[in-house]
Motif scaffolding. Structure first.
Motif, mmCIF file in Angstrom:
data_model
loop_
_atom_site.group_PDB
_atom_site.id
_atom_site.type_symbol
_atom_site.label_atom_id
_atom_site.label_comp_id
_atom_site.label_asym_id
_atom_site.label_seq_id
_atom_site.Cartn_x
_atom_site.Cartn_y
_atom_site.Cartn_z
ATOM 1 N N HIS A 64 34.942 80.210 66.476
ATOM 2 C CA HIS A 64 35.475 79.775 65.188
ATOM 3 C C HIS A 64 35.577 80.900 64.176
ATOM 4 N N GLU A 65 34.570 81.756 64.143
ATOM 5 C CA GLU A 65 34.581 82.816 63.138
ATOM 6 C C GLU A 65 34.203 84.153 63.756
ATOM 7 N N ASP A 100 43.431 85.284 69.698
ATOM 8 C CA ASP A 100 43.165 84.154 68.810
ATOM 9 C C ASP A 100 42.521 83.038 69.629
ATOM 10 N N ASP A 143 37.414 69.976 56.822
ATOM 11 C CA ASP A 143 37.918 69.949 58.193
ATOM 12 C C ASP A 143 39.034 68.948 58.436
ATOM 13 N N LEU A 170 42.369 69.647 60.318
ATOM 14 C CA LEU A 170 43.119 70.701 59.638
ATOM 15 C C LEU A 170 43.442 71.853 60.581
ATOM 16 N N GLU A 171 42.461 72.244 61.381
ATOM 17 C CA GLU A 171 42.650 73.436 62.210
ATOM 18 C C GLU A 171 43.376 73.139 63.524
ATOM 19 N N ALA A 173 47.793 68.046 55.546
ATOM 20 C CA ALA A 173 46.918 69.030 56.186
ATOM 21 C C ALA A 173 47.343 70.437 55.800
ATOM 22 N N LEU A 176 45.115 73.158 53.857
ATOM 23 C CA LEU A 176 44.866 74.477 54.451
ATOM 24 C C LEU A 176 45.266 75.587 53.479
ATOM 25 N N GLN A 180 42.667 75.950 50.888
ATOM 26 C CA GLN A 180 41.437 76.583 51.376
ATOM 27 C C GLN A 180 41.602 78.082 51.513
ATOM 28 N N ARG A 231 43.898 81.271 60.901
ATOM 29 C CA ARG A 231 43.140 81.836 62.011
ATOM 30 C C ARG A 231 43.789 81.513 63.325
#
Lengths: 427, 336
Positions: free
Chosen positions: A85-86, A231, A348, A376-377, B322, B326, B329, B336
């Motif tokens: 993740h980071e 990534d 999130d 979100l990700e 979303a 994002l 944020q 990423r």
């Protein structure tokens, strides 16, 4: 079993397990075998540390073991999740006998099965042999790991087959696993690995990832042309997507078992890997029947997001004494409060959006609400809460909530629809 | 000279306290018993001032070199001579005086508001004082009963009612106190009837009406907003009624205040309604969870096919949400 923030389920009974672990380790005589097993394994099992890149402070610990001739180490995905993740804020290291940390890099991972393979800069002694073939229940196995950073330890326990009613296979290990032992191997007397320590629900009920899953991951990593994308979230997304397609196709293809609640028939166990419970409560002015089903598969995505997959809750209420208005007051309250926990913060997830409508199907009118939020990700992944309540009867009602996590919009829609259309009136 | 004048000693609210008929001028004012108007005011001299003809047919007040002087209206400095019109107020020490000719012209009488016997009973009679609150309490208990779907328990029901009751008693007390101070009459009955009538009776009636509207027609959201609107309307009408009983300010001012309060409250409540409705957590999923009606008369349910089809629109909406989240944020926009 790693970071202090930790996985919810894993940490539930840490204190209890810690006490039990103490009792177990205080038992005077471990079988003769365990001493030798530990001696042979100890040099090939190391502590894995995730370190915050700037301060050098450790943020998570786990255990890793040698699985390749060129310094490959296996551990749990949840131990090294921060690297995925980071990656800019965390690095991983393995710790030698002197307590010195040595850098390691991520080779590959399987999010759903909670395993990861890391690459050390040096080669170790012999890699562990991965056991092939079935075991018989009751077979003695030995889990090795570094609980609470106290030092490498061995726990003797019993193999009890695979956990029942679970989509993804997990070995039920009767023995105490504690935080810090995550990613360590569970061994047979001959030193071959049968599973990877992953979680515990306390009272010696612990879980291992079957070694076949590790073998598959290693094969994938060793295949020519394999490379972990720069990534890593791309890989994560890909794995999540594949998981939800497999998981929900299995449910959509299965024939749900129907349950009878008062005058209603509703889908209960949607697929064989659901666990269901029922109940009846008799109050002075109304009676209620409950039926609840859920899956036990649990995916650790990050310390903030856990995917628990599916939960459904039915409730049928009836009353002979309440007037229709008072009955509907009660019914509304039931409907309002019927929701499953979907935790997570707005860091999130997007906000929820709902579509509320009166829908007629199979001759019944329902008030339905389809509420969804997006990860979100992870584009294409949603959490969905689908609720429905039957309207039209003055003194009986049926309301239900279906919670779906980490699902594609299309699957959520298909599943909700099938679910609603399966509800029937039958005297 | 024969001329009839009245000297009027006023109280603090400018009402006449003592009225003295003057048949001859000059007319002496002071503490001494030789005065034509004796003022028992320690700040007034024995012979403080005299009212006399100004030679042009008018009247004037002449100060007799008193220590504290005579003041015209709200003047800050004393005057030696004050011309006296019918509405001129004069202050000697702490005493307010007014002098009027016998032929002082009054405006037309204010028309008496004719109340029906029922309104008279409501606003004046002691039995209304008991009956209206009693009815309110009964209806409130009824409301509690309707919301109780288990066993009805008297203690919590009464305690809930008592809270409202205590609030209303304090409210009525405050209005009556103000009324007593401003008008010299408390008008307890009128204030009580107003407060209980609007707060307990009307709200209970609205609630029951709403319940049946949802029950008979459809559980539509506008009804919920209508309820908020009615709540604000009844609140501001109550305020208007209290102000009218008090007779405070001009009528337009009273209506203005009520309207302002109503709009303000309505705005706050609607905002509040939408902010809780739009909450983004599952505990308060943003949808309306009331279940009615039993006989969906005006309701045409959708076919399942159409409903699930319409969900198509939600996915892009969530994606937009979303992306917005994002972007907030990560101000740099780096992903990423």
């Amino acid at each position: 079993m790693q970071s202090p923030r930790g996985a919810r389920r894993v940490c539930t009974l840490v204190i209890a397990t810690a006490l039990i672990a103490k009792l177990v380790s205080a038992l005077p005589a471990l079988a003769q075998g365990s001493e030798q097993i530990f001696e042979r394994a100890a040099t090939r099992i190391v502590q894995i540390r995730i370190v915050e890149a700037d301060s050098g402070a450790k943020s998570a610990i786990g255990t890793g073991f040698v699985v390749g001739k060129e310094g490959e180490l296996a551990t749990n995905y949840h131990v090294i999740a921060d690297l995925v993740h980071e990656p800019e804020h965390y690095r991983a290291e393995w710790v030698d006998a002197a307590g010195e940390g040595h850098p390691i890099t991520l080779l590959g991972f399987d999010l759903v099965r909670d395993i990861a393979v890391l690459q050390a800069e040096r080669a170790f002694a012999k890699p562990f042999k991965l056991h092939k073939g079935a075991l018989r229940n009751g077979r003695r196995i030995y889990a090795v790991g570094n609980p609470f950073d106290l030092g490498m330890s061995i726990v003797e326990g019993a193999y009890n087959g695979f956990v029942e009613h679970s989509f993804y296979e997990r070995i039920h290990f009767t023995g105490s696993l504690n935080p810090g032992m995550s990613g360590g191997p569970a061994l047979l007397e001959d030193g071959s690995v049968v599973g990877i320590n992953v979680a515990s629900s306390g009272n010696q009920v612990s879980y291992l990832i079957p070694v076949d899953d590790l073998r598959r991951l290693l094969e994938r990593i060793r295949a020519p042309g394999y490379e972990l994308p720069e990534d890593r979230s791309l890989e994560l997304r890909e794995q999540l997507w594949r998981h939800q397609q497999r998981y929900f196709s299995a449910i959509l293809e299965a024939t749900p078992q129907m349950v009878q609640l008062g005058s209603y028939q509703a889908p209960g166990r949607l697929a064989p890997f659901f666990h269901c419970w029922g109940g009846f409560s008799e109050k002075k002015r109304h009676n209620a029947r409950r039926h609840r089903c859920q899956t036990v598969d649990h995916i650790y995505l990050s310390d903030r997001i856990h995917i628990d997959v599916i939960q459904l809750r039915h409730r049928q209420i009836e009353s002979d004494v309440l007037s229709p208005t008072r009955f509907y007051q009660l019914y509304s309250r039931f409907f309002e409060r019927n929701w499953s926990e979907l935790d997570g913060s707005d860091e999130d997830f997007s906000e929820f959006r709902c579509a509320v409508e009166f829908v007629e199907t199979g001759g019944l009118v329902f008030k339905t609400a389809f509420c969804a939020r997006r990860y979100l990700e992870f584009e294409g992944l949603y959490d969905v809460m689908f609720k429905a309540a039957h309207l039209g009867e003055p003194n009986t009602g049926f309301e239900t909530a279906l919670a779906l996590t980490g699902i594609s919009f299309e699957n959520a829609r298909a599943l909700s629809r099938r679910y609603l259309e399966a509800i029937r009136w039958s005297e | 000279m024969e001329r009839v004048i009245f000297a009027e000693l006023l109280d603090r609210r400018n009402r006449v306290h003592t009225r003295v008929r003057i048949n001859t001028l000059p007319f002496r004012i002071g503490r001494s018993y030789n005065s034509d108007l004796i003022l028992d005011d320690p700040h007034v001299e024995s012979e403080h001032a005299v009212v006399e003809d100004d030679g042009a047919g008018g009247l004037r007040l002449r100060d007799l070199d008193s220590q504290n002087g005579c003041f015209e209206g709200g003047a800050k400095r004393p005057s030696a001579h004050i011309a006296l019109g019918g509405d001129t107020l004069v202050r000697l020490g702490h005493s307010q005086l007014r002098f009027r000719d016998a032929n002082f012209a009054h405006g037309a009488a204010i028309k008496l508001v004719a109340h029906t016997p029922f309104v008279n009973w409501l606003l004046e009679h002691w039995s209304a004082l008991l009956l209206i609150p009693a009815l309110g309490v009964l209806l409130k208990l009824g409301e509690v009963w309707r919301n109780t779907t288990g066993d009805f328990e008297w203690v919590p029901a009464l305690s809930e009612t008592t809270t409202t009751l205590i609030f209303l008693v304090v409210w009525v007390g405050a209005w009556s106190l103000v009324n007593q101070m401003m008008r010299g009459r408390a008008r307890v009955v009128a204030h009580t009837v107003t407060a209980f009538g609007f707060e307990m009776l009307l709200s209970a009636i609205t609630d029951v009406a709403m319940e049946w509207m949802r029950f008979l027609f459809a559980p539509i959201e506008p009804l919920e907003l209508l309820k908020i609107f009615l709540l604000c309307a009844s609140g501001s009408l109550m305020l208007l009624a209290h102000l009218s009983i008090l007779g405070a300010g001009r009528r337009a001012l009273r209506y203005g205040i009520a309207l302002l309060v109503a709009t303000g409250a309505l705005g706050v409540m609607v905002l509040n309604y939408y902010s809780t409705e739009q909450a983004d957590w599952v505990e308060t999923l943003p949808y309306w969870s009331r279940l009615e009606p039993i006989n969906p008369r005006w309701l045409t349910p959708e076919a399942a096919d159409a409903y699930f089809h319409e969900l198509d629109a939600m996915q892009p909406e969530l994606d937009t949400l979303a992306e917005k989240a994002l972007a907030e944020q990560k101000p740099g926009g780096a992903t990423r």
